[in-house]
Design a protein around this motif. Structure first.
Motif, short mmCIF file in Angstrom:
data_model
loop_
_atom_site.label_atom_id
_atom_site.label_comp_id
_atom_site.label_asym_id
_atom_site.label_seq_id
_atom_site.Cartn_x
_atom_site.Cartn_y
_atom_site.Cartn_z
N ILE A 155 4.39 -5.57 9.22
CA ILE A 155 5.34 -4.54 8.34
C ILE A 155 5.20 -4.70 6.85
CG2 ILE A 155 7.62 -3.46 8.17
CD1 ILE A 155 6.06 -3.10 10.98
N LEU A 156 5.34 -5.79 6.27
CA LEU A 156 5.32 -6.05 4.72
C LEU A 156 3.96 -5.65 4.14
CD1 LEU A 156 6.84 -7.35 2.61
CD2 LEU A 156 5.93 -9.60 3.09
N VAL A 157 3.09 -5.99 4.88
CA VAL A 157 1.48 -5.60 4.36
C VAL A 157 1.55 -4.11 4.30
CG1 VAL A 157 -0.81 -5.42 4.93
CG2 VAL A 157 0.49 -7.86 5.29
N TYR A 158 1.85 -3.19 5.56
CA TYR A 158 1.77 -2.05 5.53
C TYR A 158 2.54 -1.33 4.56
CZ TYR A 158 -0.39 -3.42 10.13
OH TYR A 158 -0.94 -3.85 11.16
N LEU A 159 3.94 -1.65 4.25
CA LEU A 159 4.80 -1.07 3.32
C LEU A 159 4.28 -1.20 1.97
CD1 LEU A 159 8.22 -2.22 4.60
CD2 LEU A 159 7.11 0.19 5.01
N LYS A 160 3.85 -2.43 1.63
CA LYS A 160 2.90 -2.53 0.20
C LYS A 160 2.07 -1.79 0.21
CE LYS A 160 3.21 -4.45 -3.91
NZ LYS A 160 3.98 -4.33 -4.80
N LEU A 161 1.06 -1.63 0.99
CA LEU A 161 -0.07 -0.76 0.88
C LEU A 161 0.33 0.82 0.69
CD1 LEU A 161 -2.46 -2.18 3.56
CD2 LEU A 161 -3.07 -1.83 1.20
N LEU A 162 1.27 1.12 1.32
CA LEU A 162 1.88 2.55 1.04
C LEU A 162 2.32 2.73 -0.11
CD1 LEU A 162 3.86 3.44 4.17
CD2 LEU A 162 1.44 4.33 3.58
N LEU A 163 2.93 1.68 -0.89
CA LEU A 163 3.54 1.63 -2.19
C LEU A 163 2.52 1.34 -3.27
CD1 LEU A 163 6.93 0.08 -1.20
CD2 LEU A 163 6.58 2.54 -1.79
N TRP A 164 1.41 0.85 -3.08
CA TRP A 164 0.28 0.38 -3.95
C TRP A 164 -0.01 1.59 -4.76
CZ3 TRP A 164 -1.09 -4.63 -4.30
CH2 TRP A 164 -1.98 -4.88 -5.20
N LYS A 165 0.02 1.38 -6.22
CA LYS A 165 0.14 1.92 -7.29
C LYS A 165 -1.14 1.73 -8.34
CE LYS A 165 4.31 4.26 -7.09
NZ LYS A 165 4.80 3.76 -6.01
N LYS A 166 -1.61 0.32 -7.99
CA LYS A 166 -2.52 -0.32 -8.87
C LYS A 166 -4.05 0.20 -8.85
CE LYS A 166 0.27 -4.33 -8.97
NZ LYS A 166 0.39 -5.49 -8.51
N GLY A 167 -4.51 1.35 -8.35
CA GLY A 167 -5.75 1.66 -8.16
C GLY A 167 -6.14 0.93 -6.61
N ARG A 168 -7.46 0.98 -6.45
CA ARG A 168 -8.09 0.35 -5.32
C ARG A 168 -7.41 -1.34 -5.17
NH1 ARG A 168 -11.99 1.13 -1.62
NH2 ARG A 168 -13.09 -0.90 -0.99
N TRP A 169 -7.10 -1.72 -3.94
CA TRP A 169 -6.39 -3.11 -3.60
C TRP A 169 -7.61 -3.85 -3.13
CZ3 TRP A 169 -6.78 -4.41 1.30
CH2 TRP A 169 -6.87 -3.57 2.39
N THR A 170 -7.47 -5.18 -3.33
CA THR A 170 -8.10 -6.13 -2.51
C THR A 170 -7.11 -6.90 -1.79
OG1 THR A 170 -7.95 -7.76 -4.20
CG2 THR A 170 -9.72 -6.23 -4.74
#
Length: 166
Positions: A6-21
């Motif tokens: 859940i923590l991972v999915y929420l952070k991905l939804l909020l990710w604003k720094k371009g493409r994530w790794t």
């Protein structure tokens, strides 16, 4: 499914720094790279993560958060300790619900005394300190996990509103 998913999915939804790794994502929420990768793999398997968009599937995640999380990852108020406010004691519910029983994630850096609510994962307080939007979503999820009917309803409405805006 594991609670850190859940923590991972929420952070991905909020990710604003371009493409994530995986490494950047893991670092931002206090998980190891292998834990983060495992969460993504489980999400693809259980229908909560779309590998084509590299994002969680919002409608599926919303359904799980509103209707399943309190059964899969329930929370019970524990002993009084110092910590970081959560559920109805944290924004945005703190503005709508007045309570004499604060709920907190146990945390040595916390400034509030209240009944302990085990966070979904031990790194949740540190991740929440770094990201106010993530903090509010995690606190709302705790409103669903531990709250009475009113807190659950208010939390559910706010979670739906926020997820729809992402």
């Amino acid at each position: 499914m594991k609670p850190q998913d859940i923590l991972v999915y929420l952070k991905l939804l909020l990710w604003k720094k371009g493409r994530w790794t995986v490494a950047d994502l893991a670092d931002s929420i206090g998980l190891s790279g292998s834990e983060t990768h495992g969460s993504i793999q489980r999400g693809m398997h259980n229908g909560l993560f779309d590998p084509l968009t590299e994002k969680p599937i919002v409608s599926a995640l919303e359904e799980f958060l509103l209707h399943g999380i309190r059964y899969v990852f329930p929370a019970e108020p524990g002993k009084v300790c110092r910590g970081m406010p959560t559920s109805h004691s944290a924004p945005p519910l703190a503005e709508k619900i007045v309570s004499e029983e604060p709920y907190v994630w146990p945390d040595d850096k916390g400034r509030v005394r209240g009944q302990a609510i085990e966070p979904l994962y031990p790194s949740v307080p540190a991740a929440a300190r770094k990201d106010a939007e993530l903090y509010e979503l995690l606190a709302l999820i705790d409103g669903v996990r531990v709250g009475r009917a009113r807190e659950r309803n208010l939390s559910s409405q706010e979670i739906s509103k926020r997820l729809k805006s992402l």
